[in-house]
Design a protein around this motif. Structure first.
Motif, mmCIF file in Angstrom:
data_model
loop_
_atom_site.group_PDB
_atom_site.id
_atom_site.type_symbol
_atom_site.label_atom_id
_atom_site.label_comp_id
_atom_site.label_asym_id
_atom_site.label_seq_id
_atom_site.Cartn_x
_atom_site.Cartn_y
_atom_site.Cartn_z
ATOM 1 N N GLN A 109 -23.515 24.730 48.563
ATOM 2 C CA GLN A 109 -23.028 23.882 49.440
ATOM 3 C C GLN A 109 -21.353 24.479 49.575
ATOM 4 O O GLN A 109 -20.935 24.626 48.605
ATOM 5 C CB GLN A 109 -22.934 22.382 49.047
ATOM 6 N N CYS A 110 -20.976 24.451 51.023
ATOM 7 C CA CYS A 110 -19.612 24.992 51.284
ATOM 8 C C CYS A 110 -18.812 23.551 51.590
ATOM 9 O O CYS A 110 -19.175 22.589 52.177
ATOM 10 C CB CYS A 110 -19.428 25.662 52.536
ATOM 11 N N LEU A 111 -17.699 23.358 51.088
ATOM 12 C CA LEU A 111 -16.791 22.192 50.836
ATOM 13 C C LEU A 111 -15.375 22.564 50.826
ATOM 14 O O LEU A 111 -15.153 23.679 50.302
ATOM 15 C CB LEU A 111 -17.209 21.079 49.849
ATOM 16 N N LYS B 183 -15.667 21.901 34.411
ATOM 17 C CA LYS B 183 -15.609 21.295 32.831
ATOM 18 C C LYS B 183 -15.390 19.888 32.881
ATOM 19 O O LYS B 183 -16.016 19.258 31.885
ATOM 20 C CB LYS B 183 -14.829 22.248 32.013
ATOM 21 N N ASP B 184 -14.557 19.446 33.468
ATOM 22 C CA ASP B 184 -13.996 18.104 33.567
ATOM 23 C C ASP B 184 -13.889 17.465 34.901
ATOM 24 O O ASP B 184 -12.683 18.150 35.531
ATOM 25 C CB ASP B 184 -12.839 17.941 32.622
ATOM 26 N N MET B 185 -14.094 16.503 35.249
ATOM 27 C CA MET B 185 -13.754 15.958 36.503
ATOM 28 C C MET B 185 -13.148 14.476 36.468
ATOM 29 O O MET B 185 -12.871 13.854 37.549
ATOM 30 C CB MET B 185 -15.131 15.663 37.482
ATOM 31 N N SER B 186 -12.904 14.117 35.167
ATOM 32 C CA SER B 186 -12.369 12.649 34.954
ATOM 33 C C SER B 186 -11.065 12.444 35.449
ATOM 34 O O SER B 186 -10.574 11.262 35.504
ATOM 35 C CB SER B 186 -12.430 12.436 33.442
ATOM 36 N N ARG B 187 -10.299 13.597 35.890
ATOM 37 C CA ARG B 187 -8.765 13.124 36.154
ATOM 38 C C ARG B 187 -8.712 13.203 37.564
ATOM 39 O O ARG B 187 -7.699 12.667 38.180
ATOM 40 C CB ARG B 187 -7.879 14.441 35.612
ATOM 41 N N MET B 188 -9.900 13.175 38.156
ATOM 42 C CA MET B 188 -9.708 13.030 39.777
ATOM 43 C C MET B 188 -9.871 11.694 40.167
ATOM 44 O O MET B 188 -10.281 10.865 39.279
ATOM 45 C CB MET B 188 -11.145 13.676 40.228
ATOM 46 N N ASN B 189 -9.423 11.364 41.386
ATOM 47 C CA ASN B 189 -9.646 9.928 41.676
ATOM 48 C C ASN B 189 -11.162 9.539 41.812
ATOM 49 O O ASN B 189 -11.978 10.445 42.185
ATOM 50 C CB ASN B 189 -9.088 9.917 43.496
ATOM 51 N N LYS B 190 -11.335 8.285 41.405
ATOM 52 C CA LYS B 190 -12.706 7.929 41.028
ATOM 53 C C LYS B 190 -13.574 7.971 42.371
ATOM 54 O O LYS B 190 -14.650 8.189 42.247
ATOM 55 C CB LYS B 190 -12.646 6.392 40.638
ATOM 56 N N TRP B 191 -13.071 7.505 43.273
ATOM 57 C CA TRP B 191 -13.752 7.545 44.557
ATOM 58 C C TRP B 191 -14.301 8.822 45.012
ATOM 59 O O TRP B 191 -15.471 9.005 45.423
ATOM 60 C CB TRP B 191 -12.907 7.078 45.820
ATOM 61 N N LEU B 192 -13.221 9.943 45.008
ATOM 62 C CA LEU B 192 -13.908 11.348 45.285
ATOM 63 C C LEU B 192 -14.582 11.797 43.996
ATOM 64 O O LEU B 192 -15.705 12.696 44.450
ATOM 65 C CB LEU B 192 -12.571 12.311 45.267
ATOM 66 N N GLN B 193 -14.424 11.633 43.068
ATOM 67 C CA GLN B 193 -15.314 11.947 41.757
ATOM 68 C C GLN B 193 -16.811 11.443 42.345
ATOM 69 O O GLN B 193 -17.715 12.304 42.185
ATOM 70 C CB GLN B 193 -14.891 11.379 40.592
ATOM 71 N N GLN B 194 -16.945 10.353 42.660
ATOM 72 C CA GLN B 194 -18.289 9.516 43.070
ATOM 73 C C GLN B 194 -18.716 10.223 44.197
ATOM 74 O O GLN B 194 -19.937 10.675 44.135
ATOM 75 C CB GLN B 194 -18.216 8.149 43.129
ATOM 76 N N LEU C 47 -18.428 13.417 45.120
ATOM 77 C CA LEU C 47 -18.790 14.964 44.689
ATOM 78 C C LEU C 47 -20.061 14.741 43.961
ATOM 79 O O LEU C 47 -21.116 15.726 43.928
ATOM 80 C CB LEU C 47 -17.801 15.442 43.704
ATOM 81 N N ILE C 48 -20.243 13.944 42.976
ATOM 82 C CA ILE C 48 -21.542 13.570 42.319
ATOM 83 C C ILE C 48 -22.822 13.247 43.338
ATOM 84 O O ILE C 48 -23.753 13.658 43.178
ATOM 85 C CB ILE C 48 -21.306 12.340 41.131
ATOM 86 N N GLN C 49 -22.400 12.322 44.190
ATOM 87 C CA GLN C 49 -23.296 12.033 45.285
ATOM 88 C C GLN C 49 -23.867 13.544 45.990
ATOM 89 O O GLN C 49 -24.913 13.563 46.353
ATOM 90 C CB GLN C 49 -22.969 11.160 46.307
ATOM 91 N N MET C 50 -22.988 14.266 45.996
ATOM 92 C CA MET C 50 -23.248 15.637 46.564
ATOM 93 C C MET C 50 -24.063 16.725 45.724
ATOM 94 O O MET C 50 -24.336 17.820 46.101
ATOM 95 C CB MET C 50 -22.054 16.405 47.320
ATOM 96 N N GLY C 51 -24.193 16.082 44.535
ATOM 97 C CA GLY C 51 -24.876 17.047 43.446
ATOM 98 C C GLY C 51 -23.817 17.812 42.584
ATOM 99 O O GLY C 51 -24.103 18.709 42.044
#
Length: 78
Positions: A58-60, A15-26, A28-32
């Protein structure tokens, strides 16, 4: 509710990824992996190890401190 609140085998929707580290958030978005992606908790490793997820085929693994920043909504079993 955050990702760490889910039990093994439970399904949820991000529902919300905004509290994550910006680098990690980016990354995850790159992986779809983004808001409204369905996830499944496959495993939790012992002694504070990472949480293993399946997200749309995807397994992560994600660290527990990062999993606490990922807001999810539990899906009901039918």
């Amino acid at each position: 509710m955050n990702l760490m609140d889910l039990e093994l085998g439970e399904h949820a929707v991000i529902k919300d990824m905004s509290r994550m580290n910006k680098w990690l958030q980016q990354r995850l978005i790159q992986m779809g992996i983004r808001n409204n992606s369905k996830i499944y908790v496959k495993n939790r490793l012992p002694f504070g190890g990472p949480c293993m997820l399946d997200c749309e085929g995807q397994c992560l693994s994600i660290r527990n401190k990062d999993a606490r920043c990922l807001e999810v909504e539990r899906l009901s079993c039918k």
